[in-house]
Design a protein around this motif. Structure first.
Motif, short mmCIF file in Angstrom:
data_model
loop_
_atom_site.label_atom_id
_atom_site.label_comp_id
_atom_site.label_asym_id
_atom_site.label_seq_id
_atom_site.Cartn_x
_atom_site.Cartn_y
_atom_site.Cartn_z
N ALA A 14 40.81 14.93 35.98
CA ALA A 14 40.88 14.38 37.53
C ALA A 14 41.99 15.23 38.45
N VAL A 15 43.30 15.49 37.79
CA VAL A 15 44.50 16.01 38.74
C VAL A 15 44.16 17.82 39.09
N PRO A 16 43.10 18.76 37.65
CA PRO A 16 43.49 20.30 38.53
C PRO A 16 41.45 20.14 39.16
N MET A 17 40.95 19.78 38.55
CA MET A 17 39.75 19.20 39.28
C MET A 17 39.89 18.97 41.00
N PHE A 18 41.08 17.63 41.22
CA PHE A 18 41.46 17.44 42.90
C PHE A 18 42.09 18.60 43.21
N GLY A 19 43.00 19.47 42.55
CA GLY A 19 43.39 20.80 43.56
C GLY A 19 42.77 21.38 43.91
N PHE A 20 41.52 21.72 43.51
CA PHE A 20 40.58 22.70 43.25
C PHE A 20 39.81 22.53 44.13
N ALA A 21 38.92 20.80 44.29
CA ALA A 21 38.54 20.81 45.51
C ALA A 21 38.95 20.70 46.85
N MET A 22 40.45 20.44 46.39
CA MET A 22 41.35 20.83 48.45
C MET A 22 40.67 21.74 47.78
N ALA B 168 33.69 12.90 41.40
CA ALA B 168 34.91 11.44 42.38
C ALA B 168 35.99 12.61 42.68
N ALA B 169 36.90 13.34 41.43
CA ALA B 169 37.71 13.28 41.71
C ALA B 169 37.44 14.46 42.79
N TYR B 170 36.47 16.19 41.79
CA TYR B 170 36.18 16.43 43.34
C TYR B 170 35.66 16.72 45.05
N ASN B 171 35.41 15.39 44.70
CA ASN B 171 34.85 14.64 46.47
C ASN B 171 35.89 14.13 47.19
N LEU B 172 36.32 13.54 46.26
CA LEU B 172 37.74 13.72 47.27
C LEU B 172 38.69 14.30 47.17
N GLY B 173 39.39 15.47 46.32
CA GLY B 173 39.87 16.49 46.89
C GLY B 173 39.45 17.48 47.79
N SER B 174 37.93 17.90 47.91
CA SER B 174 37.09 18.65 48.80
C SER B 174 37.59 17.93 50.38
N GLY B 175 37.47 15.95 49.86
CA GLY B 175 37.38 15.45 51.28
C GLY B 175 38.93 15.90 52.15
N THR B 176 40.00 15.45 51.35
CA THR B 176 41.51 15.94 51.58
C THR B 176 41.77 16.85 52.24
N GLY B 177 40.97 18.46 51.60
CA GLY B 177 41.44 20.17 51.84
C GLY B 177 40.86 20.10 53.15
N SER C 264 33.25 9.43 46.17
CA SER C 264 34.51 9.35 45.54
C SER C 264 34.64 8.34 45.41
N PHE C 265 35.42 7.14 46.03
CA PHE C 265 35.55 5.87 45.12
C PHE C 265 35.02 5.03 44.78
N SER C 266 32.87 5.31 45.45
CA SER C 266 32.04 4.54 44.58
C SER C 266 32.01 5.02 43.32
N ALA C 267 32.26 6.40 43.49
CA ALA C 267 31.19 6.70 42.10
C ALA C 267 32.07 6.00 40.52
N PRO C 268 33.00 6.18 39.98
CA PRO C 268 33.24 5.60 39.38
C PRO C 268 33.01 4.15 39.38
N TRP C 269 32.03 3.41 40.04
CA TRP C 269 31.82 2.28 40.69
C TRP C 269 30.38 2.34 40.40
N ASN D 223 28.98 7.73 31.30
CA ASN D 223 29.09 7.48 33.21
C ASN D 223 30.00 7.76 33.75
N GLU D 224 30.27 7.18 33.23
CA GLU D 224 32.13 6.69 34.26
C GLU D 224 32.41 7.94 34.25
N ALA D 225 33.06 8.27 33.14
CA ALA D 225 34.17 9.70 32.85
C ALA D 225 32.98 10.66 33.60
N ASN D 226 32.28 10.97 34.27
CA ASN D 226 31.43 11.63 34.34
C ASN D 226 31.05 12.16 35.65
N ALA D 227 30.91 10.45 36.38
CA ALA D 227 31.34 10.69 37.92
C ALA D 227 32.44 10.87 38.08
#
Length: 410
Positions: free
Chosen positions: A223-231, A348-357, A52-57, A340-344
């Protein structure tokens, strides 16, 4: 898709996406098979955080230096480190060292999917074609995620779940190579997108995490809705595995994950066919995480396999529509230089939320039991939906005030 090379582009990215399912689920299964649910949650969140944290980069590097230059380098780095992790795990070495190497590989995972999303946003002649391309891409993506947990389950039964890591590493290299092969066949317009680079103006664009587009107002709205969904999805990966181990067999989690992705295929097909206005799509994007949380509630009160299968299928129905709604909004929210950065960042929001969940659910299963884990898996997406709704209302109010006669723009 009748144009030369376009179907091949989808095939290439689907091959690469196998790695996104095989590697993390295989790594999770390595620890679940020993009933180390807390360790499984920690490893899962480490993998997701690295990705997640490397995806925007990674997306920014591709924007600035071109996909033609960066994707092969990223694919090589990701595959070499993941194969090293597999070697350690398979040889019976330190499981933590092996998991760490696999997580390092996630730092360099090539953003093939984000690049293809940017191609669709650039080559589509109008909004209806853009939606159709993203819908088809998302349905195929979920089809891959139907297949990948089943493949992991098969490997789990036969040779061991760690082999899924090696298979995923191979898919990374093969998918990246196929992407360039079919891009050549697709014509100059597609090849130009792979060659396109957008150097920062004045050479001073930031490279730190706070300079990412995800921290802009449009970025947060995605990002916020995607994060909640991924959790909810991440918590489900642990709670489904724990439920399967308690009432049936642990490897049944692969079937439930596959059914969730099958629900995503069905939901994506229906969403792609439906005439959903932009206003309705924006509201659905806010409320779909709550649907996922509520759909998981029946499993708290049942040990029946058919209930688990129905829950997994229903909870996956909004998976693909979530991503379609997000990716279609990118061209309207960001300039092409940041596609590309926006799509990534969405991924990233999904992966971060999934990992947190996964981390929260793993800790609860380990120390409190299955029921508290399910309660939190239901509550987290509901809370994220409420927060997204409040942020949306505040943003709408601010826009209304700014647009009101006699009101100065901020």
């Amino acid at each position: 898709m009748r144009l030369p090379g376009y179907a091949g582009l989808l095939l290439a990215v689907c091959v690469g996406r196998l790695a996104s399912g095989l590697i993390p689920f295989g790594l999770l299964a390595v620890f679940v098979q020993t009933n180390s649910f807390m360790s499984a949650g920690v490893v899962s969140v480490c993998f997701m955080l690295a990705s997640s944290f490397s995806a925007p980069w990674r997306g920014r590097l591709i924007d600035q230096h071109s996909a033609h230059r960066m994707l092969p380098r990223l694919a090589l780095a990701a595959s070499v480190t993941a194969v090293a992790g597999f070697a350690v795990l398979h040889a019976g070495g330190s499981s933590l060292l092996g998991a760490a190497l696999v997580c390092v590989g996630a730092l360099f995972s090539p953003a093939n999917g984000a690049v293809l999303r940017s191609i669709w946003s650039s080559v589509a002649p109008d909004e209806s074609h853009r939606k159709a391309l993203h819908a088809l891409d998302s349905v195929l993506e979920e089809s891959v995620y139907v297949l990948s947990p089943l493949l992991v389950g098969s490997l789990w039964f036969t040779v061991g779940p760690d082999w899924a890591i090696l298979a995923g590493s191979s898919a990374t290299v093969l998918g990246t190579g196929l992407l360039f092969w079919f891009a050549r066949r697709a014509g100059d317009q597609v090849w130009a997108q792979l060659m396109r680079q957008s150097p920062p103006k004045g050479g001073k664009r930031g490279h730190g995490p706070m300079s990412a587009v995800v921290f802009t107002v449009p970025g947060l709205s995605l990002a916020v809705p995607m994060f909640g969904f991924a959790m909810a999805v991440g918590a489900g990966s642990i709670t489904f595995a724990a439920w399967s181990a308690q009432f049936h067999v642990a490897s049944l989690a692969g079937l439930l994950a596959g059914l969730g992705s099958l629900g995503g295929v069905v939901g994506g097909f229906l969403y792609g066919k439906a005439a959903v206005s932009d206003a309705k799509a924006a509201k659905l994007y806010l409320w779909m995480p709550a649907f996922v949380g509520l759909s998981m509630a029946p499993l708290m009160f049942s040990s029946a396999l058919w209930v688990a299968m129905a829950v997994a299928l229903c909870s996956g129905l909004v998976m693909t529509p979530m991503f379609i709604a997000a990716y279609v909004r990118v061209p309207a929210s960001f300039p092409q230089a940041h596609f590309n950065e926006a799509n990534a960042s969405i991924g990233a929001a999904y992966n971060l939320g999934s990992g947190t969940g996964s981390l929260v659910a793993g800790a609860l299963v380990e120390h409190c039991g299955l029921l508290p884990a399910f309660l939190v898996a239901v509550a987290m997406p509901l809370g994220a939906t409420a927060l997204s709704w409040l942020l949306s209302r505040r943003h709408e109010s601010a826009c209304s005030l700014a647009a009101a006669p006699g009101t100065a723009a901020p």
